[in-house]
Design an enzyme around this catalytic site. Structure first.
Site, PDB file in Angstrom:
ATOM      1  CG  ASN A  86      -1.902  -1.153   1.170  1.00  0.00           C
ATOM      2  OD1 ASN A  86      -2.083  -1.765   0.121  1.00  0.00           O
ATOM      3  ND2 ASN A  86      -2.503  -1.484   2.300  1.00  0.00           N
ATOM      4  CG  HIS A 103       3.779  -1.581  -4.854  1.00  0.00           C
ATOM      5  ND1 HIS A 103       2.619  -2.316  -4.970  1.00  0.00           N
ATOM      6  CD2 HIS A 103       4.772  -2.381  -5.318  1.00  0.00           C
ATOM      7  CE1 HIS A 103       2.901  -3.519  -5.487  1.00  0.00           C
ATOM      8  NE2 HIS A 103       4.202  -3.583  -5.689  1.00  0.00           N
ATOM      9  CB  CYS A 111      12.235  16.536  -8.556  1.00  0.00           C
ATOM     10  SG  CYS A 111      12.783  17.138 -10.164  1.00  0.00           S
ATOM     11  CB  CYS A 139      11.789  20.293  -8.846  1.00  0.00           C
ATOM     12  SG  CYS A 139      13.154  20.118  -7.710  1.00  0.00           S
ATOM     13  CB  CYS A 142      16.378  20.949 -10.758  1.00  0.00           C
ATOM     14  SG  CYS A 142      15.127  19.681 -11.039  1.00  0.00           S
ATOM     15  N   GLY A 179      -5.384  -9.076   3.057  1.00  0.00           N
ATOM     16  CA  GLY A 179      -6.033  -8.198   2.087  1.00  0.00           C
ATOM     17  C   GLY A 179      -5.257  -7.962   0.808  1.00  0.00           C
ATOM     18  CG  ASN A 205      -8.638 -11.876   0.490  1.00  0.00           C
ATOM     19  OD1 ASN A 205      -9.718 -11.481   0.064  1.00  0.00           O
ATOM     20  ND2 ASN A 205      -7.483 -11.560  -0.062  1.00  0.00           N
TER      21      ASN A 205
HETATM   22  P1  OAD Z   1      -6.091  -5.960  -4.942  1.00  0.00           P
HETATM   23  O1  OAD Z   1      -7.172  -4.969  -5.204  1.00  0.00           O
HETATM   24  O2  OAD Z   1      -5.514  -6.739  -6.076  1.00  0.00           O
HETATM   25  O3  OAD Z   1      -6.616  -7.025  -3.875  1.00  0.00           O
HETATM   26  C1  OAD Z   1      -7.247  -6.643  -2.697  1.00  0.00           C
HETATM   27  C2  OAD Z   1      -7.581  -7.903  -1.950  1.00  0.00           C
HETATM   28  O4  OAD Z   1      -8.151  -7.526  -0.712  1.00  0.00           O
HETATM   29  C3  OAD Z   1      -8.569  -8.818  -2.662  1.00  0.00           C
HETATM   30  O5  OAD Z   1      -8.104 -10.158  -2.603  1.00  0.00           O
HETATM   31  C4  OAD Z   1      -9.873  -8.649  -1.835  1.00  0.00           C
HETATM   32  O6  OAD Z   1     -10.624  -9.840  -1.797  1.00  0.00           O
HETATM   33  C5  OAD Z   1      -9.303  -8.325  -0.477  1.00  0.00           C
HETATM   34  N1  OAD Z   1     -10.168  -7.510   0.379  1.00  0.00           N
HETATM   35  C6  OAD Z   1     -11.021  -6.513   0.022  1.00  0.00           C
HETATM   36  N2  OAD Z   1     -11.578  -5.951   1.096  1.00  0.00           N
HETATM   37  C7  OAD Z   1     -11.070  -6.603   2.168  1.00  0.00           C
HETATM   38  C8  OAD Z   1     -11.262  -6.477   3.583  1.00  0.00           C
HETATM   39  N3  OAD Z   1     -12.079  -5.570   4.095  1.00  0.00           N
HETATM   40  N4  OAD Z   1     -10.572  -7.328   4.393  1.00  0.00           N
HETATM   41  C9  OAD Z   1      -9.743  -8.274   3.877  1.00  0.00           C
HETATM   42  N5  OAD Z   1      -9.530  -8.428   2.556  1.00  0.00           N
HETATM   43  C10 OAD Z   1     -10.173  -7.601   1.713  1.00  0.00           C
HETATM   44  O7  OAD Z   1      -4.945  -5.169  -4.128  1.00  0.00           O
HETATM   45  P2  OAD Z   1      -3.432  -5.608  -3.851  1.00  0.00           P
HETATM   46  O8  OAD Z   1      -3.318  -7.077  -3.704  1.00  0.00           O
HETATM   47  O9  OAD Z   1      -2.928  -4.721  -2.781  1.00  0.00           O
HETATM   48  O10 OAD Z   1       0.264  -1.880  -7.411  1.00  0.00           O
HETATM   49  O11 OAD Z   1      -2.773  -5.182  -5.223  1.00  0.00           O
HETATM   50  C11 OAD Z   1      -1.409  -5.262  -5.357  1.00  0.00           C
HETATM   51  C12 OAD Z   1      -0.918  -4.153  -6.243  1.00  0.00           C
HETATM   52  O12 OAD Z   1      -1.681  -4.133  -7.447  1.00  0.00           O
HETATM   53  C13 OAD Z   1      -1.119  -2.767  -5.687  1.00  0.00           C
HETATM   54  O13 OAD Z   1      -0.121  -2.384  -4.785  1.00  0.00           O
HETATM   55  C14 OAD Z   1      -1.075  -1.940  -6.928  1.00  0.00           C
HETATM   56  C15 OAD Z   1      -1.964  -2.776  -7.815  1.00  0.00           C
HETATM   57  O14 OAD Z   1      -1.805  -2.670  -9.155  1.00  0.00           O
HETATM   58  C16 OAD Z   1       0.721  -0.773  -7.991  1.00  0.00           C
HETATM   59  O15 OAD Z   1       0.033   0.215  -8.132  1.00  0.00           O
HETATM   60  C17 OAD Z   1       2.140  -0.875  -8.442  1.00  0.00           C
END
Ligand code: OAD
Length: 238
Positions: A86, A103, A111, A139, A142, A179, A205
């Site tokens: 996050n 991330h 910048c 910036c 620069c 999550g 999850n």
């Molecule tokens: P996702 O949106 O892919 O997944 C979120 C997960 O949280 C899912 O499996 C949901 O089922 C679960 N979920 C939702 N609400 C919940 C709750 N209240 N309690 C528990 N679980 C819950 O998000 P990430 O796995 O964080 O990267 O995604 C990874 C990366 O993909 C992010 O950091 C971002 C994105 O593209 C970048 O921006 C580089």
């Protein structure tokens, strides 16, 4: 113990996840246009406006009981490594002493030319409309274009936090994954590494993930409810 968190841990603070079918960010917005260096090059005002909306949304959000339970864990265990995908600072604001951000951090723009920090105001301004175009600032040092402090698709993860996370995933006794859909590489590989290393793996999850059969234990439900229960039951106050 290693704790590995994704967007689901902040969902109950009002920060949308990326892949939720109804509220997910990538359902409404195009990741190619908004979360790549090429997208920023093509249309800086569109990208900056989108990240300003998210940055202010995050600044106005509050940590939820899941963030607080994870912060409390740090005081109960000999060693805890907290790693997050996050870009918000809700773990820090809940009191977690040290957070490895894989991330980047949305509250730390910098910048694009010289890498210098660009301070953001402490007070959260009113939330702009999502999709509003905002010209990125320049910036102070620069004059280069300031960019959001997040890692985009196609960019490398910050080396220090990544190496520390890999080491913790291979060496931990217990791995708590909260999550995350565990589908964005290379971060998702951390869970697989912990499973392969033989640690006890617990996944919290609301939904199924492709790792359901591979982990030791699945706790199905919202993190803000499941995490405080888990922490209180396994490590009760003495
Ligand atoms: P996702 O949106 O892919 O997944 C979120 C997960 O949280 C899912 O499996 C949901 O089922 C679960 N979920 C939702 N609400 C919940 C709750 N209240 N309690 C528990 N679980 C819950 O998000 P990430 O796995 O964080 O990267 O995604 C990874 C990366 O993909 C992010 O950091 C971002 C994105 O593209 C970048 O921006 C580089």
């Amino acid at each position: 113990m290693m704790v590995f968190t994704g967007a689901g841990v902040s969902a109950e603070s009002g920060v949308p996840t990326f892949r939720d079918a109804l509220t997910g960010l990538w359902e409404k917005f195009d990741p190619e246009a908004l979360a790549t260096p090429q997208g920023f090059e093509r249309d800086p005002a569109l990208v900056w406006g989108w990240y300003e909306w998210r940055r202010i949304l995050v600044q106005r959000a509050e940590p939820n009981p899941a963030h607080c339970a994870i912060a409390a864990l740090a005081g109960k265990l000999a060693r805890l490594t907290l790693v997050t995908q996050n870009v918000d600072d809700l773990h820090e604001r809940a009191g977690s002493p040290r957070v490895l951000h894989l991330h980047g951090r949305i509250g730390r723009p910098y910048c694009a030319a010289c890498g210098g920090e660009y301070p953001t105001p402490r007070e959260a301004p009113p939330l702009p409309a999502s999709g509003k175009r905002i010209e990125p600032p320049r910036c102070h040092r620069c004059g280069g274009r300031v960019r959001p402090g997040v890692v985009w698709f196609g960019e490398s993860l910050p080396r220090g936090p990544w190496e520390e996370a890999v080491e913790a995933a291979h060496g931990c006794d217990a791995f708590l994954c909260v999550g995350t859909s565990s589908i964005v590489e290379p971060a998702a590989g951390l869970t697989r590494a912990a499973i392969a290393a033989g640690s006890v793996t617990i996944q919290v999850n609301t939904d199924r993930t492709y790792l359901d059969e591979a982990v030791t234990l699945n706790l199905r439900g919202p993190a803000a409810r499941m995490l405080p229960q888990l922490v209180d039951q396994v490590w009760p106050e003495t």
